[in-house]
Design an enzyme around this catalytic site. Structure first.
Site, PDB file in Angstrom:
ATOM      1  N   ASP A   1       0.938  -1.118   0.172  1.00 60.00           N
ATOM      2  CA  ASP A   1      -0.191  -0.059   0.231  1.00 60.00           C
ATOM      3  C   ASP A   1       0.849   1.144   0.105  1.00 60.00           C
ATOM      4  OD1 ASP A   1       0.008   1.079   3.102  1.00 60.00           O
ATOM      5  OD2 ASP A   1       0.122  -1.191   3.046  1.00 60.00           O
TER       6      ASP A   1
ATOM      7  N   GLU B   1      -7.734   4.681  11.431  1.00 58.63           N
ATOM      8  CA  GLU B   1      -6.589   4.788  12.562  1.00 58.63           C
ATOM      9  C   GLU B   1      -6.979   5.652  13.806  1.00 58.63           C
ATOM     10  OE1 GLU B   1      -2.553   5.460  11.227  1.00 58.63           O
ATOM     11  OE2 GLU B   1      -3.175   4.684   9.352  1.00 58.63           O
TER      12      GLU B   1
ATOM     13  N   ASP C   1      -9.177   3.154   5.724  1.00 59.20           N
ATOM     14  CA  ASP C   1      -7.938   3.355   6.660  1.00 59.20           C
ATOM     15  C   ASP C   1      -8.340   3.961   8.062  1.00 59.20           C
ATOM     16  OD1 ASP C   1      -5.551   3.396   8.148  1.00 59.20           O
ATOM     17  OD2 ASP C   1      -4.280   4.582   6.414  1.00 59.20           O
TER      18      ASP C   1
END
Length: 763
Positions: A21, A122, A120
């Site tokens: 990625d 986080e 994603d």
């Protein structure tokens, strides 16, 4: 590049496909170099938050250049929940999803080159400050994913499920809000960075919370692309389920495991798969479909050597199919016991008990475990429910261990320890109650007079496992020892890999054979069920095998450990160990059981070292045939006459007494044990005629009868006949000569003009 070309390009790669990625941090990437480096998939950052100022400047470049060399690539969104904390409406998950879709929609196509969208996520301290709860954060993630799925459906791509990227240090509620199991509807991408990752056999070291397993793993932050290193938990064909438009394809989440089982035993191979239902299964053996094997599990009974080989299962649905990884079934050769104890009677006098503290450990022989609701062990005969019960720390808190070894026993060469194991524990589960983690231990190469744990004079090679998991790396669930030395995760002795989690029951290597869900017997009144990878609350088949200087440990046919070590002692042991100085909150439920213990050696088929030989004896004498044969176990014998079994002739020697002419012929012996059989060569029995008889005297007695005195070979039988013309002979009797002449009296001769007599050695 279409799907077929993608699959073809992936055929020669490692079992688990590798990928990367990337984002603008890598600058311009040479995607040809990336492809030549073995990468078969990628994700590139597209957006962050809900503002265009954070859009990734290299997104379009990465998308086009990766596709140009045939690498399927997806787009990921870096979430900012603290900046857009609402679930729907303004400043929400919907806001971020809409912004992302506006940038990436042209690259979300069912073209065989578009990986599914990725969130994603986080979590940071900002979400704590924003007051997020676990439930709210999970709702935020679910809303973003559902919204993207709806956008895809509107574009004509139904069934799309975005993948969620996270690390368990913030997905587990605690310091951060974390997530709950509602998000497990979406595939998982777990970040974890062990010091020596093995992407082919390893996995996320800290677990996969709240998912039960992982689909993708980001295992390092360096890569040939300059970005992060990623691996897919499956095969190249399984990876296609993460291409846009292919998500309804079956995806295998738990691959069948390699297994080792004995001839005559049984094994269950299984697979866990997802995808659009209904799912269909077809098991294959060495590339050929197995008739009727159309379930997610395949059970093989009465195993034979011909069952050994490669097994896969093809999972299909209306969208297509995928094939599992290969599970290799090894069928062991036959073993035979040289020592055994079923513990149905109190055999404690035959065992040495070694204890760390005499007042805090105990072994109870011939213990009836049925009172705990525990069924008869698999190798018990007649449903008996007695074994050895081991307890450690049953009276007070303190690290404690005990083990037993048979007295005055020595085992050499290649052999194995084999027994039935049950580990009980106190709940509630899956975590277990206070003091629930205790270890069943067993090993080889001990002198038989040592306490086997990580202290003192422990010797040999031994292994230990707890029943309910939940242990730490410092005090792991699964252990291999050489003496007092615990083998490290990266030592190579743990067969499942060298990843940091391999000594934990939660590692994916153990999940397929030990899928979890075992509940305590109802009679124990406990609640909950055990987690995946644990072995408690079930009878387990345990084997510790020595072959040369290699000692291997198996549970239910799954190879757990392999240790290379030269053993200096020759006894065995089984035992129990509480490695924690804590008292179980229910000591009655904290114990281990061992039943039907045996030490076995490889069986060896019979071999004849001295064949029976031809025998020639006189009629009515005795004939003896002998054979010398080897084999493990000692073989049995069956003598045959002209190919037909002789009743009762089952010794290594056969005596034929008082042989007659009809006994002449071929004698052989069938030599048999559990490993096979062999037939001897034929030994010919020849019958020799006795010496001619002598008519020593003939006397006419006063009553008119005639007395004949006949001599010949001792113990020989003669047939007495008479005739009046030397042509026609009439049988009179048969006689057996003993110590001297035989006197035979014949009456009715006074009117004979003449009469002749003879005695012959044959009929």
């Amino acid at each position: 590049m279409g799907l077929a070309a993608f699959l073809g390009a992936s055929q020669g790669l490692a079992q688990r496909p590798l990928g990367c990625d990337v984002s603008h941090y890598q600058g311009t990437i040479n995607w040809t170099t990336v492809k030549n480096g073995g990468m078969t998939f990628a994700w590139a950052k597209a957006t962050e938050g809900a503002g265009s100022s954070l859009n990734d400047a290299y997104f379009t470049i990465n998308q086009n250049n990766a596709r140009a060399v045939g690498i399927p690539i997806g787009a990921y969104h870096f979430a900012r929940p603290s900046q857009n904390p609402n679930i729907t409406g303004a400043s929400s998950a919907d806001t971020e999803a809409a912004h992302y879709w506006g940038v990436v929609s042209n690259y979300v196509n069912a073209d065989g080159l578009s990986m599914i969208p990725m969130l994603d996520w986080e979590d940071t301290s900002a979400t704590v400050a924003a007051g997020f709860t676990t439930a709210q954060m999970s709702m935020w993630v679910n809303e973003w994913c559902n919204t993207i799925s709806n956008y895809a459906r509107a574009k004509g791509i139904p069934g799309l499920k975005p993948i969620v990227y996270t690390g368990t240090w913030y997905s587990q509620p605690g310091t951060y809000p974390g997530l709950n199991t509602t998000v497990t509807n979406w595939p998982s991408w777990i970040a974890a960075y062990p010091s020596n990752p093995n992407p082919q056999t390893g996995g996320p070291s800290a677990g996969t919370f709240p998912w039960s397993t992982w689909n993708f793993w980001q295992y390092a932050d360096t890569n040939v692309s300059g970005g992060d290193s990623d691996v897919f938990n499956g095969t190249a064909s399984g990876l296609t389920a993460y291409l846009v438009g292919y998500q309804n394809l079956p995806v295998i989440t738990s691959q069948p495991s390699n297994r080792y089982k004995d001839i005559g035993g049984s094994v269950k191979l299984s697979v866990t798969a997802g995808g659009a239902v209904p799912l269909r299964y077809q098991w294959r053996f060495n590339g050929v479909n197995i008739s009727g094997a159309t379930n997610s599990a395949l059970t093989l009974n009465n195993l034979q050597a011909t069952n050994a080989g490669n097994y896969v299962v093809v999972v299909t649905n209306s969208a297509g199919g995928t094939t599992s990884s290969v599970a290799v079934l090894t069928v062991n050769g036959l073993f035979t016991p040289v020592f055994s104890d079923n513990f149905d009677t109190n055999s404690s006098a035959n065992w040495t008990l070694n204890q760390s503290t005499n007042n805090n450990t105990r072994a109870s022989f011939a213990y009836d475990y049925s009172g705990y609701g525990i069924p008869s062990a698999p190798n018990s005969v007649g449903g008996t429910t007695k074994g050895v019960k081991f307890e450690a720390n049953y009276t007070g808190a303190g690290v404690a261990a005990l083990n037993i070894s048979p007295i005055d026993r020595s085992f050499g060469g290649n052999y194995r320890l084999h027994y039935d194991m049950w580990i009980n524990a106190n709940g509630p589960f899956p975590a277990g109650g206070t003091g629930s983690t205790q270890l069943q231990t067993a090993g080889l190469g001990t002198a038989g007079n040592k306490v086997e744990w990580n202290s003192g004079a422990a010797d040999g090679v031994f292994f230990a496992i707890d029943g309910e998991g939940q242990a730490t790396d410092a005090s792991p669930d699964i252990r291999a020892y050489v003496g007092t030395t615990l083998q490290d995760t990266n030592s190579g002795v743990y067969v499942g890999g060298t990843n940091a989690s391999i000594r934990r029951c939660s590692d994916t290597y153990y999940a397929n054979v030990f899928p979890g869900g075992q509940t305590p017997p109802a009679a124990q009144g406990q609640s909950g069920a055990l987690a995946v990878g644990t072995v408690g609350f079930a009878w387990r088949d345990v084997v510790i095998n020595k072959n040369g200087n290699i000692v291997q440990w198996f549970i239910d046919g799954l190879k757990m450990c392999s240790v290379t070590n030269t053993l200096t002692s020759s006894n065995i042991f089984v035992g129990y160990w509480d490695p924690f100085a804590s008292l179980s909150d229910d000591t009655n439920l904290s114990f281990g059981l061992v039943d039907n213990l045996r030490v076995e050696v490889p069986a060896v088929a019979p071999a004849i070292t001295a064949q029976p030989v031809d025998v020639a004896v006189k009629v009515t004498s005795n004939a003896t045939f002998t054979v010398t044969a080897t084999g493990i176990p000692a073989p049995s014998f069956q003598w045959q006459f002209n190919g037909t079994n002789i009743g009762g002739a089952t010794a290594s020697a056969y005596w034929r007494n008082n042989v007659q002419y009809a006994d002449a012929g071929n004698y052989s012996v069938l030599v048999t044990n559990i490993a096979g059989s062999v037939t001897s060569s034929n030994a010919l029995l020849s019958i020799l005629a006795a010496s001619p008889a002598d008519l020593e005297t003939v006397a006419l007695l006063p009553d008119g009868s005639l007395q004949l005195s006949i001599s010949g070979d001792s113990d020989a039988t003669y047939y007495v006949q008479s005739s009046t013309n030397l042509v026609d002979w009439m049988p009179l009797t048969n006689i057996t000569i003993r110590a001297g002449p035989y006197d035979f009296i014949f009456t009715g001769v006074t009117n004979d003009a003449q009469r002749f007599f003879r005695a012959r050695s044959g009929p």
